[in-house]
Design an enzyme around this catalytic site. Structure first.
Site, short mmCIF file in Angstrom:
data_model
loop_
_atom_site.label_atom_id
_atom_site.label_comp_id
_atom_site.label_asym_id
_atom_site.label_seq_id
_atom_site.Cartn_x
_atom_site.Cartn_y
_atom_site.Cartn_z
N TYR A 8 7.56 15.27 7.80
CA TYR A 8 8.58 14.52 8.56
C TYR A 8 9.26 13.54 7.61
O TYR A 8 8.85 13.36 6.47
CB TYR A 8 7.92 13.75 9.70
N SER A 53 6.58 2.73 3.67
CA SER A 53 5.95 1.50 3.20
C SER A 53 5.43 1.57 1.77
O SER A 53 5.11 0.55 1.17
CB SER A 53 4.82 1.08 4.14
N GLN A 54 5.39 2.78 1.16
CA GLN A 54 5.04 2.83 -0.27
C GLN A 54 6.16 2.20 -1.10
O GLN A 54 5.97 1.89 -2.28
CB GLN A 54 4.76 4.26 -0.73
N THR A 61 2.07 3.05 7.44
CA THR A 61 0.61 2.81 7.39
C THR A 61 0.09 2.75 5.96
O THR A 61 -0.98 2.22 5.72
CB THR A 61 -0.13 3.92 8.15
N ASP A 62 0.85 3.28 4.99
CA ASP A 62 0.32 3.37 3.62
C ASP A 62 0.01 1.99 3.03
O ASP A 62 -0.98 1.84 2.33
CB ASP A 62 1.31 4.09 2.71
N LYS A 85 -6.80 1.54 5.29
CA LYS A 85 -6.51 2.92 5.72
C LYS A 85 -7.59 3.79 5.12
O LYS A 85 -7.74 3.87 3.90
CB LYS A 85 -5.12 3.34 5.26
N GLU A 105 -24.41 -6.43 -13.98
CA GLU A 105 -24.97 -5.99 -15.27
C GLU A 105 -24.25 -6.73 -16.40
O GLU A 105 -23.76 -7.83 -16.21
CB GLU A 105 -24.78 -4.48 -15.37
N1 DGL Z 1 5.35 7.02 4.01
C1 DGL Z 1 4.27 6.45 4.77
C2 DGL Z 1 4.52 4.98 5.07
O1 DGL Z 1 5.65 4.62 5.39
C3 DGL Z 1 4.11 7.13 6.08
C4 DGL Z 1 2.80 6.83 6.65
C5 DGL Z 1 2.90 6.19 8.01
O2 DGL Z 1 3.74 5.30 8.27
O3 DGL Z 1 2.03 6.55 8.80
O4 DGL Z 1 3.56 4.22 4.99
#
Ligand code: DGL
Length: 350
Positions: free
Chosen positions: A49, A82-83, A115-116, A188, A309
């Site tokens: 999408y 969001s990336q 969500t990213d 996530k 360590e």
């Molecule tokens: N490209 C991802 C983002 O905008 C799509 C993932 C999402 O929104 O679920 O974070």
């Protein structure tokens, strides 16, 4: 006289309960930034999408009766995957939210977001917005055009949560798949499943059921109204990167980051935040140039504490913060100091 007295009593009997019963809806501002919740696909069942296509007005319209939950105001801040989020968008979100709350123009904020990097925007706002009023992020794992899209119900839950009196003072929250998650621990944890978010160290804050928030724990780290970070005058943020550790990882990446002039580097260490001698040597060189390092871990539960360590005690440790969250806290810490002890204090408290 008697008539006036009886009238007054009658009004009191009718008016007061009405006033109490009259549900004055919360004023919720929805800040839209894009993501899958704003995405569309050619068919209702395909996996691929385009994110960030439909507008906030269309997203709100996809939830019948949402206006009955709260008095809504939608603002399209941007419409991106969001990336591609930027410090400029973070600072813009901070300015809008601070202005709305400081001028009493909103009772709560919902942010629709990809969500990213949702967990990172949530944590940044958790550290910088100095208000108690609710801030809730949500998104979706399926596009708006999907068969049984998850976005509409996530948005209904987000507006309901932001409208609930119990949400005040809880810190920034994420709501996905009916689960209420704290900004300090949310991550996530599945690439494609609708049940993609968790709090791997402390578990959910609670759940949404029938439009009501059920809370089962509190956040112990400092946040929002208790935060000491003040970025209201910042136009940019210190550059901090992450160096991932793995079997025989060379020092090349750290060397390149040091030479590029970054201010901080988070080590996503193996195991309990461990790294090899090549990393240790480059970290020593970078420290001498004023670069500050934080030891975090690529392992997503348990965090990193001082017991370890062979390592250099002058590098602060991240606690339960993931590398991507330790990076945000180190950015903000470096706006205040590059003293390792002060950085460690901040990591111990936020
Ligand atoms: N490209 C991802 C983002 O905008 C799509 C993932 C999402 O929104 O679920 O974070």
């Amino acid at each position: 006289m008697k008539r006036a007295y009886l009238t007054a009593i009658f009004i009191l009997i009718i008016a007061v309960p009405y006033k109490i019963l009259a549900t004055e809806k919360s004023r919720i501002t929805i800040l839209a930034t894009g993501g899958t919740i704003a995405g569309t696909a050619e068919s209702a069942s395909q996996a691929s999408y385009i994110p960030g296509v439909i507008s906030i007005d269309e997203i709100i319209a996809s939830v019948p009766g949402l206006n009955n939950v709260a008095e809504l105001n939608g603002i399209q801040v941007c419409n991106i995957s969001s990336q591609n989020i930027t410090p400029h968008i973070w600072l813009k979100l901070h300015t809008i939210i601070d202005s709305l709350f400081s001028n009493n123009l909103s009772d709560g904020i919902v942010i629709t977001h990809g969500t990213d990097t949702m967990e990172e925007t949530a944590y940044f706002l958790n550290l910088t917005v100095k208000h108690k009023r609710p801030i809730v992020l949500t998104g979706s794992m399926r596009p708006s055009s999907s068969l049984s899209a998850d976005g509409p119900f996530n948005l209904f839950n987000a507006v309901s949560l932001a409208s609930s009196t119990e949400a005040s003072g809880k810190g920034v929250m994420v709501i996905m798949n009916d689960i209420i998650l704290s900004a300090d621990d949310v991550t996530k944890s599945h690439t494609v499943n609708t049940n993609a978010f968790s709090c791997p160290n402390f578990g959910p804050l609670g759940y949404m059921r029938d439009g009501k928030a059920l809370f089962y724990r509190k956040v112990e780290t400092k946040h929002t109204f208790n935060s000491e970070f003040n970025i209201s005058k910042n136009t940019k943020l210190p550059q901090v990167e992450i160096a991932y550790s793995y079997a025989f990882s060379s020092g090349l990446l750290i060397k390149a980051l040091i030479n590029s002039g970054v201010e901080g580097i988070v080590i996503a260490g193996v195991g309990h935040g461990n790294y090899n001698r090549e990393y240790a040597a480059e970290m020593e060189r970078g420290y001498g140039k004023g670069i500050r390092f934080v030891r975090s871990a690529r392992v997503f539960r348990g965090g990193v504490d001082k017991a370890a360590e062979e390592y250099e005690p002058k590098h602060p440790v991240s606690g339960i913060k993931s590398p991507q969250k330790a990076r945000i806290l180190l950015m903000l810490a470096l706006t205040k100091s590059n003293d390792s002890n002060e950085i460690q204090r901040l990591f111990d408290q936020y």
